[in-house]
Design an enzyme around this catalytic site. Sequence first.
Site, PDB file in Angstrom:
ATOM      1  N   GLU A 192      -4.021  -9.003   4.209  1.00  0.00           N
ATOM      2  CA  GLU A 192      -4.580  -8.851   5.272  1.00  0.00           C
ATOM      3  C   GLU A 192      -5.797  -9.732   5.113  1.00  0.00           C
ATOM      4  O   GLU A 192      -6.110 -10.148   7.070  1.00  0.00           O
ATOM      5  CB  GLU A 192      -5.348  -7.381   5.252  1.00  0.00           C
ATOM      6  CG  GLU A 192      -3.963  -6.743   5.483  1.00  0.00           C
ATOM      7  CD  GLU A 192      -3.493  -5.928   4.529  1.00  0.00           C
ATOM      8  OE1 GLU A 192      -3.363  -6.994   3.186  1.00  0.00           O
ATOM      9  OE2 GLU A 192      -2.194  -5.501   3.960  1.00  0.00           O
ATOM     10  N   GLU A 233       0.747  -1.291   0.085  1.00  0.00           N
ATOM     11  CA  GLU A 233      -0.117   0.270   0.002  1.00  0.00           C
ATOM     12  C   GLU A 233       0.630   1.426   0.066  1.00  0.00           C
ATOM     13  O   GLU A 233       0.503   2.124  -0.521  1.00  0.00           O
ATOM     14  CB  GLU A 233      -1.011  -0.270   1.510  1.00  0.00           C
ATOM     15  CG  GLU A 233      -1.974  -0.860   0.695  1.00  0.00           C
ATOM     16  CD  GLU A 233      -2.325  -1.313   2.140  1.00  0.00           C
ATOM     17  OE1 GLU A 233      -1.731  -1.342   3.516  1.00  0.00           O
ATOM     18  OE2 GLU A 233      -3.813  -0.642   2.203  1.00  0.00           O
TER      19      GLU A 233
END
Length: 698
Positions: free
Chosen positions: A125, A105
């Site tokens: 995640e 990210e």
Amino acid sequence: MTAEYAVHGTVAVITLNNPPVNGLGLATRRGLTDALTQAHADTAVAAIVITGAGKAFSGGADIKELGQPTALQEPNLLSVILTLEAATKPIIAAVHSVCMGGGLELALGCHYRIAAPGCKVALPEVKLGLLPGAGGTQRLPRALGVEPALNMIVSGEPVNSELLMQVPGQQLFQSMADSPDTLLVQALAFAAEVASLRPLPLVRHLPAQHPQGDAYFQFARNMVGSMAKNFPAPLKCVDAVEAATQRKFDDGMCLERDTFLNLMWTPESRALRHLFMAERLASKVPDVPVNTAQRAINSVAIIGAGTMGGGIAMNFLNAGIPVKMLEMKQEALDRSIATIRKNYEAQVKKGKLKQDKYEQRMALLSTTLSYDDLKDADLVIEAVFEEIGVKEAVFKELDRVLKPGAILASNTSTLDVNQIAAFTQRPQDVLGTHFFSPANVMKLLEVVRGIQTAPDVLATVMALAKRIKKTAVVSGVCDGFIGNRMIEQYGRQAGFLLDEGCTPAQVDAAMEAFGFAMGPFRMSDLAGNDIGWAIRKRRYVEQPNMKYSKTADLLCERGRFGQKTGAGWYDYVPGKRDAIANAEVVKMIEDHRAALGMTPRKISDEEIVQRLVFSLVNEAAHILEEGIANKASDIDVVYIFGYGFPVYRGGPLNYANEVGLFNVVQAMQRFAQNPLDDANFWQPAPLLARLAAEGHTF
Ligand code: NAD
């Protein structure tokens, strides 16, 4: 320093430095933003490269921070990424080795990305019951394309940078370095090239489009929904990626954030995060420091090439460690080798193992009928019949021939490891390695620490477990160790349920609906009902006051030992594992009930689940209190990896914590009122009673 700053000509290089994988904890985020400020202030700097020191660009969030307030403390990851986007000098992420989660990210917030080949790229995640929470669901579809991005987000699996580079139209990587070694030099050259280009490109400005969006997301939901039954996160990932295609970027970010925070509160995510930490903690033994010197294990011998011996051997062959098997007769060795070959050949057929790898593994395997051939072995694992006399003879022979310092392990499931150690002149070198069947498949290994087992022996075997890809948990010596000692109480309680009115199918269905891979009666049919029978016969003599249902004995008296005899609690068709209800067994249970003068009662699924799970919990509390297990999370690891406890419930003790220990004890007190059950059974373990009274958790 968590972020090193250096200037090469007109390019500033910021190197994340937070070993082992440059996790983006608060200190690292601060270091990074400070370095960015410095680079902007430096008039000689025209462009900025961000990379990572050591063996990762960044593995993402700092796991120690998960769920802690510091994760949100400024600069949080979202703010760091906004800072990158707002930069007035171009920023290039130079990624290598590992670029995952928050690390990816972060890279997606940079203006450009250059990758080294072999870099593992992932948004994992979902494996913690979450979704990427710092823009991953909104930026990856824009940079990589909707379908490949959704596949990565929903699976959490890493993809190699070379493969990603080949995705048509991708904007994830603008350039690929020739090798990890040239990455920095090539990133510097790239930075110099783009230094004066304006406007600075941002991933958020790219479109996220799918030509048949509605149909595609419908399809994705069907697929993901059926695969992720008990886990909410994967479907939420689909929602978030769909939002990337339908909403403005900032609106999509809001949805991602809301969803992330909601998922953090789900019991499923809590369970997955608990297990993630529990698995890592399992390898840490309180009084054996991490730097304890280890013994070298370069060769292994296995005594007894039966069901377990062969499977155990495969683990070491898979890890490239030579194995010598010893048996009493050549035929037993030949049979075992044929089984090992058959297992490997099945893997080759399915394309899971290459032919040359298979041959390499078989070349590491040798056999012998003579103990004198074992004198060079570094570790010997005994897997002979479960009889103390047989074990005694084996360990005396091993003690005679093995070199000093060799480790002697027993795979016993029920015998006393201290007694076995005492058969040798070197009890400090002896311990238990309790593999689970099938030993080449099951991930759990209980490492049984004898009273005299030396710390370096324990440290060596725990490290070896990692090499052979097992999840190892240390257990003290007791009857059944951690896992089987608990399952005995669970089995006893399952027997009472039959006497009171349940059928095996009803109990199994309730436990399977709770999430167990198999209910207690199907599990017993798989393991062999004769095993429990043998244990009960011993208990009848040793502990005559302990109450047992006799139904399982009646079943065994009929020779219904389970799958291996084609008949147990259920019937089985040869070659199939489907459990078929048998009317005679049901009648046998009813007749027994009538003979005891019991009137059957309708028992709810909720009561079945509570009685069985809480019987595990109470025994676990005894095990913890006695120091047989070092920590509560170890017990959860045992049950998840060895007994098919539902992953999304995080193990019996995590589940008990979720229910609330006060409520667990209340339920136990209710069960103790039941005149048909064994009231002593429900006496809360002192530790459980204390924690419940104090409002604490395990
Ligand atoms: P098994 O009967 O399949 O195999 C035992 C093997 O040991 C046989 O091949 C036998 O020939 C050999 N053997 C017996 N005495 C010997 C001796 N003196 N020297 C050399 N070889 C000898 O048994 P198994 O199921 O593989 O169990 C082995 C051990 O593993 C037992 O201690 C058992 O309790 C334990 N264990 C079994 C399981 C399981 O599910 N089967 C699970 C965990 C642990």
